[in-house]
Design an enzyme around this catalytic site. Structure first.
Site, PDB file in Angstrom:
ATOM      1  CD  GLU A   1       4.707  21.288  19.458  1.00 53.62           C
ATOM      2  OE1 GLU A   1       5.114  22.174  20.185  1.00 53.62           O
ATOM      3  OE2 GLU A   1       5.530  20.256  18.989  1.00 53.62           O
TER       4      GLU A   1
ATOM      5  CE1 TYR B   1      -3.161  22.596  19.011  1.00 55.12           C
ATOM      6  CE2 TYR B   1      -0.958  21.888  19.832  1.00 55.12           C
ATOM      7  CZ  TYR B   1      -2.158  21.645  19.044  1.00 55.12           C
ATOM      8  OH  TYR B   1      -2.214  20.221  18.472  1.00 55.12           O
TER       9      TYR B   1
ATOM     10  NE  ARG C   1       6.451  20.327  23.895  1.00 52.37           N
ATOM     11  CZ  ARG C   1       5.712  19.440  23.242  1.00 52.37           C
ATOM     12  NH1 ARG C   1       4.536  19.125  23.440  1.00 52.37           N
ATOM     13  NH2 ARG C   1       6.257  18.952  22.023  1.00 52.37           N
TER      14      ARG C   1
ATOM     15  CG  HIS D   1       0.253  21.171  14.902  1.00 51.89           C
ATOM     16  ND1 HIS D   1       1.034  20.217  14.901  1.00 51.89           N
ATOM     17  CD2 HIS D   1      -0.615  21.339  15.926  1.00 51.89           C
ATOM     18  CE1 HIS D   1       0.809  19.808  16.328  1.00 51.89           C
ATOM     19  NE2 HIS D   1      -0.055  20.377  16.774  1.00 51.89           N
TER      20      HIS D   1
ATOM     21  CD  GLN E   1       2.935   3.522   7.816  1.00 54.31           C
ATOM     22  OE1 GLN E   1       4.268   3.307   7.539  1.00 54.31           O
ATOM     23  NE2 GLN E   1       2.104   2.354   7.303  1.00 54.31           N
TER      24      GLN E   1
ATOM     25  NE  ARG F   1      -3.383   2.139 -14.023  1.00 55.23           N
ATOM     26  CZ  ARG F   1      -3.722   1.014 -13.838  1.00 55.23           C
ATOM     27  NH1 ARG F   1      -3.817  -0.148 -14.965  1.00 55.23           N
ATOM     28  NH2 ARG F   1      -4.019   0.295 -12.667  1.00 55.23           N
TER      29      ARG F   1
ATOM     30  CG  LEU G   1       0.544  -5.810   2.987  1.00 48.81           C
ATOM     31  CD1 LEU G   1       0.025  -6.617   4.221  1.00 48.81           C
ATOM     32  CD2 LEU G   1       1.371  -6.796   1.958  1.00 48.81           C
TER      33      LEU G   1
HETATM   34  P1  FAD Z   1       6.444 -10.007   3.122  1.00 48.99           P
HETATM   35  O1  FAD Z   1       6.862  -8.637   3.873  1.00 48.99           O
HETATM   36  O2  FAD Z   1       6.284  -9.909   1.475  1.00 48.99           O
HETATM   37  O3  FAD Z   1       7.136 -11.116   3.838  1.00 48.99           O
HETATM   38  C1  FAD Z   1       6.895 -12.617   3.170  1.00 48.99           C
HETATM   39  C2  FAD Z   1       8.056 -13.353   3.233  1.00 48.99           C
HETATM   40  O4  FAD Z   1       7.513 -14.674   3.146  1.00 48.99           O
HETATM   41  C3  FAD Z   1       9.111 -12.993   2.535  1.00 48.99           C
HETATM   42  O5  FAD Z   1      10.236 -12.714   3.380  1.00 48.99           O
HETATM   43  C4  FAD Z   1       9.426 -14.054   1.628  1.00 48.99           C
HETATM   44  O6  FAD Z   1      10.583 -14.533   1.301  1.00 48.99           O
HETATM   45  C5  FAD Z   1       8.697 -15.296   2.487  1.00 48.99           C
HETATM   46  N1  FAD Z   1       8.166 -16.493   1.759  1.00 48.99           N
HETATM   47  C6  FAD Z   1       6.982 -16.622   0.659  1.00 48.99           C
HETATM   48  N2  FAD Z   1       7.026 -17.710   0.355  1.00 48.99           N
HETATM   49  C7  FAD Z   1       7.816 -18.604   1.311  1.00 48.99           C
HETATM   50  C8  FAD Z   1       7.632 -20.005   1.332  1.00 48.99           C
HETATM   51  N3  FAD Z   1       7.088 -20.685   0.531  1.00 48.99           N
HETATM   52  N4  FAD Z   1       8.483 -20.441   2.362  1.00 48.99           N
HETATM   53  C9  FAD Z   1       9.340 -19.508   2.991  1.00 48.99           C
HETATM   54  N5  FAD Z   1       9.229 -18.340   3.113  1.00 48.99           N
HETATM   55  C10 FAD Z   1       8.693 -17.679   2.110  1.00 48.99           C
HETATM   56  N6  FAD Z   1       4.966  -0.573   4.828  1.00 48.99           N
HETATM   57  C11 FAD Z   1       4.628   0.361   5.826  1.00 48.99           C
HETATM   58  O7  FAD Z   1       3.659   0.116   6.683  1.00 48.99           O
HETATM   59  N7  FAD Z   1       5.186   1.659   5.819  1.00 48.99           N
HETATM   60  C12 FAD Z   1       6.294   1.870   5.019  1.00 48.99           C
HETATM   61  O8  FAD Z   1       6.693   3.387   5.053  1.00 48.99           O
HETATM   62  C13 FAD Z   1       6.274   1.058   3.918  1.00 48.99           C
HETATM   63  N8  FAD Z   1       7.476   1.344   3.140  1.00 48.99           N
HETATM   64  C14 FAD Z   1       7.559   0.196   2.146  1.00 48.99           C
HETATM   65  C15 FAD Z   1       8.823   0.767   1.325  1.00 48.99           C
HETATM   66  C16 FAD Z   1       9.181  -0.306   0.305  1.00 48.99           C
HETATM   67  C17 FAD Z   1      10.453   0.231  -0.473  1.00 48.99           C
HETATM   68  C18 FAD Z   1       8.574  -1.399   0.422  1.00 48.99           C
HETATM   69  C19 FAD Z   1       9.015  -2.499  -0.786  1.00 48.99           C
HETATM   70  C20 FAD Z   1       7.566  -1.726   1.156  1.00 48.99           C
HETATM   71  C21 FAD Z   1       7.086  -0.919   2.162  1.00 48.99           C
HETATM   72  N9  FAD Z   1       5.983  -1.019   3.225  1.00 48.99           N
HETATM   73  C22 FAD Z   1       5.764  -0.108   3.983  1.00 48.99           C
HETATM   74  C23 FAD Z   1       5.298  -2.312   2.816  1.00 48.99           C
HETATM   75  C24 FAD Z   1       5.521  -3.404   3.930  1.00 48.99           C
HETATM   76  O9  FAD Z   1       6.988  -3.770   3.810  1.00 48.99           O
HETATM   77  C25 FAD Z   1       4.634  -4.673   3.571  1.00 48.99           C
HETATM   78  O10 FAD Z   1       3.307  -4.462   3.666  1.00 48.99           O
HETATM   79  C26 FAD Z   1       4.938  -5.846   4.479  1.00 48.99           C
HETATM   80  O11 FAD Z   1       6.438  -6.284   4.425  1.00 48.99           O
HETATM   81  C27 FAD Z   1       4.137  -6.935   4.464  1.00 48.99           C
HETATM   82  O12 FAD Z   1       4.372  -7.947   5.364  1.00 48.99           O
HETATM   83  P2  FAD Z   1       4.193  -9.543   4.911  1.00 48.99           P
HETATM   84  O13 FAD Z   1       4.643 -10.095   6.073  1.00 48.99           O
HETATM   85  O14 FAD Z   1       2.536  -9.657   4.876  1.00 48.99           O
HETATM   86  O15 FAD Z   1       4.949  -9.921   3.701  1.00 48.99           O
HETATM   87  P1  NAP Z   2      -0.317   0.856  -4.216  1.00 39.98           P
HETATM   88  O1  NAP Z   2      -0.194   2.106  -3.056  1.00 39.98           O
HETATM   89  O2  NAP Z   2      -1.433   0.395  -4.406  1.00 39.98           O
HETATM   90  O3  NAP Z   2       0.132   1.631  -5.438  1.00 39.98           O
HETATM   91  C1  NAP Z   2       0.495   1.089  -6.650  1.00 39.98           C
HETATM   92  C2  NAP Z   2       0.278   2.173  -7.788  1.00 39.98           C
HETATM   93  O4  NAP Z   2       0.550   1.337  -9.022  1.00 39.98           O
HETATM   94  C3  NAP Z   2      -0.716   3.041  -7.820  1.00 39.98           C
HETATM   95  O5  NAP Z   2      -0.200   4.108  -8.156  1.00 39.98           O
HETATM   96  C4  NAP Z   2      -1.611   2.435  -9.087  1.00 39.98           C
HETATM   97  O6  NAP Z   2      -1.861   3.748  -9.715  1.00 39.98           O
HETATM   98  C5  NAP Z   2      -0.462   1.656  -9.880  1.00 39.98           C
HETATM   99  N1  NAP Z   2      -1.026   0.628 -10.536  1.00 39.98           N
HETATM  100  C6  NAP Z   2      -1.821  -0.392 -10.113  1.00 39.98           C
HETATM  101  N2  NAP Z   2      -2.111  -1.510 -10.940  1.00 39.98           N
HETATM  102  C7  NAP Z   2      -1.346  -0.995 -11.927  1.00 39.98           C
HETATM  103  C8  NAP Z   2      -1.231  -1.759 -13.411  1.00 39.98           C
HETATM  104  N3  NAP Z   2      -1.665  -2.751 -13.620  1.00 39.98           N
HETATM  105  N4  NAP Z   2      -0.316  -0.886 -14.206  1.00 39.98           N
HETATM  106  C9  NAP Z   2      -0.011   0.141 -14.168  1.00 39.98           C
HETATM  107  N5  NAP Z   2      -0.032   0.779 -13.040  1.00 39.98           N
HETATM  108  C10 NAP Z   2      -0.678   0.113 -11.790  1.00 39.98           C
HETATM  109  O7  NAP Z   2       1.036   0.054  -3.726  1.00 39.98           O
HETATM  110  P2  NAP Z   2       2.548   0.302  -3.634  1.00 39.98           P
HETATM  111  O8  NAP Z   2       3.050   1.428  -4.004  1.00 39.98           O
HETATM  112  O9  NAP Z   2       3.115  -0.952  -4.256  1.00 39.98           O
HETATM  113  O10 NAP Z   2       2.551   0.022  -2.082  1.00 39.98           O
HETATM  114  C11 NAP Z   2       2.092  -0.992  -1.446  1.00 39.98           C
HETATM  115  C12 NAP Z   2       1.790  -0.891   0.110  1.00 39.98           C
HETATM  116  O11 NAP Z   2       3.177  -0.461   1.126  1.00 39.98           O
HETATM  117  C13 NAP Z   2       0.772   0.473  -0.029  1.00 39.98           C
HETATM  118  O12 NAP Z   2      -0.448  -0.149   0.441  1.00 39.98           O
HETATM  119  C14 NAP Z   2       1.375   1.017   1.296  1.00 39.98           C
HETATM  120  O13 NAP Z   2       0.481   1.227   2.262  1.00 39.98           O
HETATM  121  C15 NAP Z   2       2.847   0.394   1.715  1.00 39.98           C
HETATM  122  N6  NAP Z   2       3.546   1.745   1.783  1.00 39.98           N
HETATM  123  C16 NAP Z   2       3.535   2.758   2.612  1.00 39.98           C
HETATM  124  C17 NAP Z   2       4.341   3.722   2.706  1.00 39.98           C
HETATM  125  C18 NAP Z   2       4.235   4.903   3.436  1.00 39.98           C
HETATM  126  O14 NAP Z   2       5.084   5.782   3.677  1.00 39.98           O
HETATM  127  N7  NAP Z   2       3.020   4.808   4.460  1.00 39.98           N
HETATM  128  C19 NAP Z   2       5.529   3.616   1.702  1.00 39.98           C
HETATM  129  C20 NAP Z   2       5.584   2.636   0.874  1.00 39.98           C
HETATM  130  C21 NAP Z   2       4.652   1.544   0.820  1.00 39.98           C
HETATM  131  P3  NAP Z   2      -2.761   3.919 -10.843  1.00 39.98           P
HETATM  132  O15 NAP Z   2      -3.705   2.771 -11.067  1.00 39.98           O
HETATM  133  O16 NAP Z   2      -3.539   5.155 -10.837  1.00 39.98           O
HETATM  134  O17 NAP Z   2      -1.669   4.028 -11.897  1.00 39.98           O
HETATM  135 FE1  SF4 Z   3       3.782   5.968  15.789  1.00 38.97          FE
HETATM  136 FE2  SF4 Z   3       4.597   3.446  16.353  1.00 38.97          FE
HETATM  137 FE3  SF4 Z   3       5.428   4.555  13.852  1.00 38.97          FE
HETATM  138 FE4  SF4 Z   3       6.325   5.318  16.327  1.00 38.97          FE
HETATM  139  S1  SF4 Z   3       6.570   3.246  15.158  1.00 38.97           S
HETATM  140  S2  SF4 Z   3       5.594   6.645  14.672  1.00 38.97           S
HETATM  141  S3  SF4 Z   3       4.728   4.969  17.697  1.00 38.97           S
HETATM  142  S4  SF4 Z   3       3.228   4.344  14.782  1.00 38.97           S
END
Ligand code: FAD
Ligand code: NAP
Ligand code: SF4
Length: 675
Positions: free
Chosen positions: A166, A168, A216, A254, A341, A563, A659
């Site tokens: 790695e 080191y 290692r 690294h 993460q 932005r 979130l």
């Molecule tokens: P949600 O996932 O939005 O789930 C809410 C659920 O509630 C939905 O299934 C919805 O249908 C249901 N619901 C809503 N209203 C009602 C109702 N009245 N009755 C019954 N059901 C209802 N996060 C990471 O940490 N790492 C990542 O790499 C990552 N990558 C992502 C990539 C993409 C493309 C996307 C879209 C998201 C990613 N995220 C990632 C974000 C992550 O998926 C969300 O932060 C997470 O799913 C939020 O969880 P939640 O349970 O709060 O809400």
């Molecule tokens: P985000 O990280 O908050 O990004 C939203 C983007 O939209 C920003 O680039 C913001 O930048 C822009 N934006 C916000 N308001 C806007 C507006 N009114 N008009 C135009 N642009 C606007 O959210 P996200 O990409 O939707 O991701 C959601 C969450 O999922 C994140 O918090 C992240 O932690 C999680 N996630 C994580 C991963 C991962 O690999 N770890 C991958 C996917 C998602 P500007 O304001 O500068 O334009």
């Molecule tokens: Fe680390 Fe857990 Fe993500 Fe695996 S699932 S890479 S142990 S945070």
């Protein structure tokens, strides 16, 4: 009969027998630095010993102050420190486990002004320049390794691991990249190997024959001027003769610009190097990196490509990984999705390591899901990560749980994440939760959008609202133009993008959407294709195993917009963001920052103003994807509070900003521990 006969077979090391072929690889949790945290570390390791790990390796302990990662970081240099470790070794042995202490000298990776190396060559990822060790300093460092090993034995460990990979200190001596010495410790390959070999010899002499000494070995440095295969093979032979008991593989320094453990790296991508090492040593060889299921591990062992497998993060995700394999319950394993993460990204900011899919990791004594004293009837609304974690943890505690989901399947936004090329692993989390719902008798109502009346009249003792988030639709003139769609419409397959695409918003989802748009098929699923894409070559031909990357071209022209004037991807994970940024570059995504206004969308495309001058630009695109963040879905929680019904609101439903699934799952689990 077991499905994993090779994985579960014991391994006789002569003086001791390991019960199976699974090594829990070294991870720095952040609990190693202060003895006051050793009780927590003991509980963490004991849980994994009970879970069946054959041999566990601690996070790295430096053999000296100058070898530390950072000031006051973990070290093992005195008898007093050794005694403090007894709480860990005793807890592990009481749980029937075995544990080795890793001795790690950071060398030039030490984030201290007193760091040292083979030569005074600064690392590109550190701001400190190392001092070259004098010949006396080299001898002293070897003695320090031996002393640390002896202290590990006094502390009750079953062995040590000498960290030689790695990038080191030991690796810094081995590679011409960092070893520019002209004395007996540099110059020829033999001289560069001398420090590693003398260290192993001194350690073996210090601990005697009946103690495990893992070395290692860096088989693939993945940096320019790294080692050749010939040098690695010669090192393996010399280390074996010097007294090592096991060779554990290390992949990449690294500072390497090739990803080695993130989720887009194919499973077992580097297993072939273990097989190759086996041809030059008679020591047991451990295969590592992106081995996260018993099937993959068994496949490597059954092919004869390794004698053991090392899993590190998968033991954060599920301490009972081995036991579940033994009991033929592999479908119950909470699989590590390699997101980094909550583990590595935490370590880099000196936060305690835990796990996105298992927030109890590292918090075994603090986040406890014990049996409930009073069984309650609980409604959980929303089957995204927050609702799934709450429902399954509540059921584990013995509550009677009903889970309502508006969609026709569980997963929420996470079910979109798993459709991104390179994030296929995310499907494992949904598989895990699906199985847990089943085992724990959670009553699941799919396709059921909950209305407030049902909860008021349903006779529930507690209501958990986990209704999550929905994509934000920014107020742009023409946002209803047929070319505009949300990321959810695109990823779910409801809409299809054209050949020229603008992505509005460059957060995690915007970047993921670019990967979705620029990839025809996922290289994560094919090791050779992935290696070609990232330029992983053959160390027998190219020093360090690096060759020219050959990314497959994007089928679309993509513009990614934000932005903020800052560079794109700043908010992404510390250990994963650079991989995404490199991917955007490889796929030719045009990144436009400092957008001052998204003026309108019409048949000509997207009209922008950019920079302080307000320069106008029209992107003639066929499709515009909105990735402009999200908003909480609060209709249900607002209606309930209007009626005076108290509910627990978690995940995105509570706060949409920042979130991620880590927060959603942790909130769901913590709530369940309290109810
Ligand atoms: P949600 O996932 O939005 O789930 C809410 C659920 O509630 C939905 O299934 C919805 O249908 C249901 N619901 C809503 N209203 C009602 C109702 N009245 N009755 C019954 N059901 C209802 N996060 C990471 O940490 N790492 C990542 O790499 C990552 N990558 C992502 C990539 C993409 C493309 C996307 C879209 C998201 C990613 N995220 C990632 C974000 C992550 O998926 C969300 O932060 C997470 O799913 C939020 O969880 P939640 O349970 O709060 O809400
Ligand atoms: P985000 O990280 O908050 O990004 C939203 C983007 O939209 C920003 O680039 C913001 O930048 C822009 N934006 C916000 N308001 C806007 C507006 N009114 N008009 C135009 N642009 C606007 O959210 P996200 O990409 O939707 O991701 C959601 C969450 O999922 C994140 O918090 C992240 O932690 C999680 N996630 C994580 C991963 C991962 O690999 N770890 C991958 C996917 C998602 P500007 O304001 O500068 O334009
Ligand atoms: Fe680390 Fe857990 Fe993500 Fe695996 S699932 S890479 S142990 S945070």
């Amino acid at each position: 009969m077991t499905a994993y006969p090779h994985l579960l077979a014991p391994l006789d090391l002569g003086h001791t027998t390991l019960p199976n072929r699974v090594v829990m690889g070294s991870m720095h949790t952040g609990l190693e630095d202060h003895a006051r945290d050793f009780g927590k570390l003991a509980a963490y390791f004991a849980e994994r010993a009970r879970g069946g790990a054959g041999l566990m390796i601690t996070g790295g302990f430096s053999p000296s102050i100058e070898g530390s990662f950072y000031p006051l970081a973990s070290k093992l240099t005195t008898r007093r420190e050794a005694r403090e470790h007894r709480v860990i070794t005793e807890a592990v042995h009481a749980a029937g486990g075995r544990i080795a202490l890793q001795i790690l000298h950071a060398g030039r990776y030490g984030y201290t002004p007193w760091c040292v190396s083979a030569s005074a060559v600064k690392s590109p990822i550190s701001r400190f320049s190392p001092r070259a060790l004098s010949e006396r300093g080299v001898r002293r460092t070897i003695n320090n390794f031996a002393r640390a090993a002896q202290l590990a034995r006094i502390a009750g460990y079953d062995g040590v691991e000498i960290m030689g990979s790695e990038g080191y200190l030991i690796n810094q001596f081995l590679a011409p990249r960092t070893n520019k010495r002209t004395d007996a410790w540099g110059g020829s390959p033999e001289n560069r190997r001398r420090f590693a070999v003398e260290t192993v010899r001194a350690v073996r002499e210090a601990v005697g024959p009946d103690f495990i000494v893992v070395y290692r070995i860096s088989v693939l440095d993945l940096v320019e001027d790294g080692q050749t295969w010939e040098e690695v093979a010669a090192l393996a032979g010399e280390v074996e003769r010097a007294g090592a008991s096991i060779l554990n593989l290390g992949i990449g320094w690294h500072e390497a610009r090739v990803p080695t453990i993130v989720t887009s790296v194919p499973r077992a991508a580097f297993a072939e190097y273990a097989a190759r090492l086996k041809t030059v040593t008679s020591l047991p060889v451990v295969a590592t990196n992106r081995i996260n299921t018993p099937e993959v591990a068994e496949g490597i062992l059954a092919s004869g490509g390794a004698d053991l497998v090392s899993l590190a993060r998968p033991f954060l995700a599920d301490p009972a990984w081995v036991r579940k394999a033994q009991e033929d319950r592999a479908d119950e394993i909470n699989t590590c999705i390699a997101c980094n993460q909550a583990c590595l990204d935490h370590t880099f900011v000196k936060e305690r390591a835990t796990c996105l899919v298992n927030p109890r990791a590292g918090y075994e004594t603090e986040l406890v899901l014990g049996p409930t004293q009073r069984v309650k009837h609980v409604a959980v609304v929303g089957a995204g990560p927050a609702g799934l974690a709450a429902a399954t943890s509540l059921a584990e505690r013995g509550h009677r749980v009903e889970l309502f989901e508006a969609g026709d399947d569980i997963g929420g936004q996470f079910a979109l994440a798993m459709r991104i090329p390179g994030k296929e692993e995310f499907a494992e989390t949904i598989r895990y939760f699906r199985r847990q719902l089943d085992i724990k008798d959670v009553k699941v109502h799919l396709g059921h959008r909950v209305e407030p009346d049902e909860l008021v009249d349903g006779g529930f003792d507690e209501v958990v609202v986990a209704t999550g988030v929905e994509p934000r639709v920014p107020a742009i003139e023409g946002a209803d133009h047929p070319s505009v769609m949300t990321y959810a419409q695109l990823i779910s397959g409801e809409r299809v993008a054209g050949g020229r695409v603008a992505v509005i918003g460059a957060g995690g989802i915007g970047v993921d959407v670019c990967e979705f748009l620029t990839t025809t098929h996922s290289p994560t699923l094919d090791v050779q294709e992935w290696k070609a894409e990232w330029g992983v070559g053959d160390p027998a031909q190219d020093r360090g195993g690096l060759t020219r990357p050959a990314p497959s071209p994007s089928p679309r022209q993509v513009f990614l917009l934000q932005r903020k004037p800052t560079s794109i991807g700043k908010g992404l994970g510390k250990t994963t963001g650079w991989v995404h940024r490199a991917n955007l570059k490889m796929k030719g995504v045009e990144q436009i920052t400092g957008v001052t206004a998204y003026e309108k969308v019409d048949d000509d495309g997207l009209h922008l103003r950019i920079g302080e001058s307000g320069e106008r630009r029209v992107l003639a695109v066929d499709s515009i994807i909105l990735c402009a963040g999200q908003e909480s879905v609060r209709t249900l929680s607002d209606a309930l509070s209007a009626r005076g019904v108290s509910a627990h609101v978690i995940g995105g439903a509570e706060v949409a900003a920042e979130l991620d699934a880590k927060r959603a799952i942790r909130q769901g689990t913590e709530l369940a521990a309290r109810l």
